[in-house]
Scaffold this motif. Structure first.
Motif, mmCIF file in Angstrom:
data_model
loop_
_atom_site.group_PDB
_atom_site.id
_atom_site.type_symbol
_atom_site.label_atom_id
_atom_site.label_comp_id
_atom_site.label_asym_id
_atom_site.label_seq_id
_atom_site.Cartn_x
_atom_site.Cartn_y
_atom_site.Cartn_z
ATOM 1 N N UNK A 90 34.884 51.085 22.850
ATOM 2 C CA UNK A 90 35.299 49.769 22.364
ATOM 3 C C UNK A 90 35.674 48.845 23.512
ATOM 4 N N UNK A 91 36.272 49.417 24.565
ATOM 5 C CA UNK A 91 36.622 48.604 25.720
ATOM 6 C C UNK A 91 35.399 47.984 26.367
ATOM 7 N N UNK A 92 34.292 48.743 26.412
ATOM 8 C CA UNK A 92 33.056 48.204 26.973
ATOM 9 C C UNK A 92 32.481 47.094 26.128
ATOM 10 N N UNK A 93 32.604 47.221 24.811
ATOM 11 C CA UNK A 93 32.100 46.172 23.918
ATOM 12 C C UNK A 93 32.968 44.914 24.011
ATOM 13 N N UNK A 94 34.284 45.099 24.121
ATOM 14 C CA UNK A 94 35.164 43.944 24.299
ATOM 15 C C UNK A 94 34.909 43.269 25.636
ATOM 16 N N UNK A 95 34.609 44.080 26.651
ATOM 17 C CA UNK A 95 34.262 43.511 27.952
ATOM 18 C C UNK A 95 33.021 42.635 27.835
ATOM 19 N N UNK A 96 32.054 43.105 27.076
ATOM 20 C CA UNK A 96 30.830 42.315 26.904
ATOM 21 C C UNK A 96 31.131 40.997 26.191
ATOM 22 N N UNK A 97 31.989 41.049 25.145
ATOM 23 C CA UNK A 97 32.352 39.809 24.450
ATOM 24 C C UNK A 97 33.028 38.826 25.406
ATOM 25 N N UNK A 98 33.941 39.375 26.243
ATOM 26 C CA UNK A 98 34.623 38.519 27.203
ATOM 27 C C UNK A 98 33.671 37.951 28.245
ATOM 28 N N UNK A 99 32.747 38.803 28.716
ATOM 29 C CA UNK A 99 31.772 38.343 29.716
ATOM 30 C C UNK A 99 30.864 37.268 29.138
ATOM 31 N N UNK A 100 30.452 37.428 27.874
ATOM 32 C CA UNK A 100 29.615 36.410 27.238
ATOM 33 C C UNK A 100 30.363 35.085 27.143
ATOM 34 N N UNK A 101 31.672 35.161 26.821
ATOM 35 C CA UNK A 101 32.458 33.938 26.716
ATOM 36 C C UNK A 101 32.589 33.219 28.047
ATOM 37 N N UNK A 102 32.778 33.981 29.129
ATOM 38 C CA UNK A 102 32.926 33.364 30.457
ATOM 39 C C UNK A 102 31.594 32.821 30.946
ATOM 40 N N UNK A 103 30.540 33.641 30.830
ATOM 41 C CA UNK A 103 29.227 33.242 31.352
ATOM 42 C C UNK A 103 28.668 32.045 30.593
ATOM 43 N N UNK A 104 29.011 31.925 29.302
ATOM 44 C CA UNK A 104 28.504 30.800 28.513
ATOM 45 C C UNK A 104 28.979 29.454 29.063
ATOM 46 N N UNK A 105 30.031 29.471 29.857
ATOM 47 C CA UNK A 105 30.559 28.234 30.425
ATOM 48 C C UNK A 105 30.078 27.995 31.855
ATOM 49 N N UNK A 106 29.258 28.901 32.369
ATOM 50 C CA UNK A 106 28.782 28.769 33.745
ATOM 51 C C UNK A 106 27.395 28.131 33.782
ATOM 52 N N UNK A 107 27.103 27.365 34.832
ATOM 53 C CA UNK A 107 25.783 26.717 34.952
ATOM 54 C C UNK A 107 24.735 27.673 35.517
ATOM 55 N N UNK A 108 24.392 28.723 34.739
ATOM 56 C CA UNK A 108 23.379 29.693 35.174
ATOM 57 C C UNK A 108 22.237 29.687 34.177
#
Length: 596
Positions: free
Chosen positions: A546-564
């Motif tokens: 579950x920690x890995x899945x929550x990490x993915x949710x958090x990473x998606x939230x951060x990356x969605x705000x980056x100009x990549x």
């Protein structure tokens, strides 16, 4: 063949048989087999989860709290595993606690999970799995995510997991917050069950359990007087010379007051045995001046005389030893000539003694300001009183390199703890002696660490039982106590077998009787222990936890705000890197001590 090898052979045989049945279609459609893993799928329970999900605002609020808790634990686990892996690489010490087999929650295979409490452990594990996966299923329905099936995961015949299988398309259509709450719901429930189980255990259940009268015997040293008299683990010494002893302190007082080396003691209020006391070596530091050691599988060494004066009890031994700084000691291993005092294994180069005299150890301290020093307790008692302060000058008589010398030292340390800058081991000249030879089982201490009277805790452990979180931490350590702290010599796995005889049931639940109360205590203990372990483990930031899945949710939230441009690839790179780091850290912690 050891136990772990038998388990592996059994798992292989099970896998071969079950895979053969599965490929030939002899198993029901609900049963699927992959090697030693068997999964049982069902659609039952979906209607119950739908009904339970009615108060959706409450469940969302509950899971939002859980997301916060899971993130904190996830960061903590990442830090802890990295630190543990680095510490293991720097000092790869193999202990009982980090044996690979002891990472498995399998009674009888794990040294800390005895078979005697296997039913309670399995029940605790089932509760943990049901509430964990039930939390995922509940939040699936709260967030309108469809469920394909629910089920149980077996490692051969042992339940090791449960699962809720969400509909992939429905899950993909849910927003990031909904999926995060769903992934965090399992560990949230595990922590909630831990809180309830330990609250009941630390409260009314432990309040109904008291230490039984007398001294609880965990075991007797091989070849010691107690062992020769037939005293063994599980016995309680309830009287000395016909006088009842209520607790360990009363036993020690009664033994000290008896000068005769022949002592009669009563076991379990029933049997009376005669113990012929002799000064027996029960502990020894390597390289001690007397050259004595302890052989766990052989007879214990004995000290019979000092400079020709016969000694039968520890009191006699200490009395005669105080009269001789350098003595000929008669032992069952032969004659020894050695200094008798506080044995110093290490002298700090920056400490008062080392810096001011150049002595480096090992050495033996026999006097301070003309006062006889026999062991660490003498040294500590003299310096910890009001007689000395940092800056005071003391005269010390030490034996080093085959001769005595007088040295003058200005004390350091603090006002509360004046020091000379040495490491002193237990016993006289590094040898711990006993004229009875029993290993006490600290029943009072274990009960205190479960919420009982903290006044019975060994020195250094008093503060741990003063707060609810401290009690939870203590409960997590108790099954490993003998491996992680010298203050508690035995692992505590509950109230069972011979250990249950060290306790009585009174208080609010006394009417139920000992059997039901001890069973309830064991179920609550292992339910709380396994739930918190499962919750913490699932917070490790590595897929598929579950920690890995929550990490993915958090990473998606951060990356969605980056100009990549390729956000999906960046998310995968971040989560995979962290997951591989966690896997590598786990492998180092588990296996590095075996090879380095």
């Amino acid at each position: 063949m050891n136990t772990l090898l038998w388990v592996l052979v059994g798992a292989l045989a099970y896998s071969v048989v079950m895979m053969g049945l599965y490929t030939r279609g002899y198993l029901p459609d609900a049963v699927r087999v992959q090697g030693p893993l068997t999964t049982i799928h069902t659609k039952r329970g979906r209607a119950f989860l739908e009904w339970l999900s009615g108060p959706r605002r409450f469940w969302r609020a509950w899971s939002n709290v859980g997301v916060g808790i899971a993130i904190v634990v996830m960061v903590g686990m990442f830090t802890f595993l990295i630190w543990s892996a680095l510490a293991t690489l720097q000092s790869p010490v193999q202990t009982q606690a980090n044996q690979p087999s002891n990472f498995l929650i399998i009674p009888g295979v794990n040294d800390f999970l005895p078979l005697a409490v296997a039913p309670e452990i399995v029940l605790g594990l089932l509760i943990a799995l049901v509430v964990h996966e039930g939390g995922h299923g509940l939040l699936c329905r709260v967030e309108d995510i469809d469920i394909e099936s629910l089920g149980l995961v077996l490692l051969t015949l042992i339940p090791i997991g449960a699962f809720v299988e969400p509909d992939e398309e429905s899950q993909a259509n849910a927003d990031r917050g909904a999926r995060s709450r769903m992934f965090a719901a399992g560990v949230t429930n595990n922590f909630a069950v831990t809180a309830v189980a330990f609250a009941l255990l630390f409260g009314p259940v432990v309040a109904s359990i008291t230490p039984a009268a007398g001294l609880a015997v965990g075991g007797a040293y091989a070849g010691a007087p107690a062992a020769e008299a037939g005293i063994d683990g599980g016995d309680r010494i309830t009287a000395v010379e016909g006088e009842t002893v209520a607790d360990p302190a009363a036993f020690e007082a009664a033994i000290a007051a008896t000068e005769d080396p022949t002592v009669e003691v009563t076991l379990n209020d029933e049997e009376t045995v005669t113990v012929q006391r002799q000064v027996t070596v029960v502990g020894a530091v390597q390289g001690n001046p007397l050259g004595l050691s302890v052989d766990p599988e052989g007879d214990a060494a004995r000290i019979t005389a000092i400079n020709g004066t016969e000694v039968n009890t520890v009191a006699q031994f200490r009395e005669v030893a105080r009269e001789h700084e350098l003595a000929q000691v008669s032992t069952s291993a032969g004659e020894r000539t050695a200094p008798l005092g506080a044995y110093v294994t290490n002298v700090s180069a920056e400490g008062p003694l080392g810096a001011q005299t150049g002595l480096s150890g090992p050495l033996t301290i026999t006097q301070i300001d003309g006062q006889r020093i026999l062991d660490f307790s003498d040294l500590d008692q003299m310096l910890s009183g009001d007689a000395y302060s940092p800056g005071d000058t003391v005269s010390m008589r030490v034996y080093a390199d085959g001769e005595f010398s007088e040295v003058t030292v200005e004390l350091g340390g603090t006002a509360e703890d004046p020091r000379v800058g040495v490491v002193v081991v237990r016993g006289v000249s590094g040898v711990v002696v006993d004229d009875f030879g029993i290993q006490r089982y600290p029943a009072e201490a274990y009960l205190a660490l479960l919420g009982g009277d903290s006044g019975d805790l060994p020195p250094g452990l008093g503060g741990i039982a003063e707060t609810p979180l401290g009690l939870v931490y203590a409960a997590l350590l108790l099954p490993l106590a003998g491996a992680v702290t010298g203050a508690l010599p035995y692992n505590f796995a509950g109230f069972y077998g011979e250990f249950a005889g060290f306790y009585d049931v009174t208080g609010p639940l006394g009417g139920l009787g000992e059997g039901p109360v001890f069973l309830l205590a064991n179920v609550l203990f292992w339910t709380g222990w396994i739930n918190v372990q499962l919750g913490i483990f699932n917070c490790i930031p590595g897929y598929p936890l579950d920690g890995g899945r929550l990490l993915r949710m958090g990473a998606e939230g951060v990356v969605s705000r980056l100009p990549v441009s390729d956000r999906s690839r960046m998310v995968s790179t971040l989560t995979t890197s962290v997951g591989l780091t966690m896997l590598a850290a786990l492998l180092v912690v588990v296996f590095a001590p075996q090879f380095l």
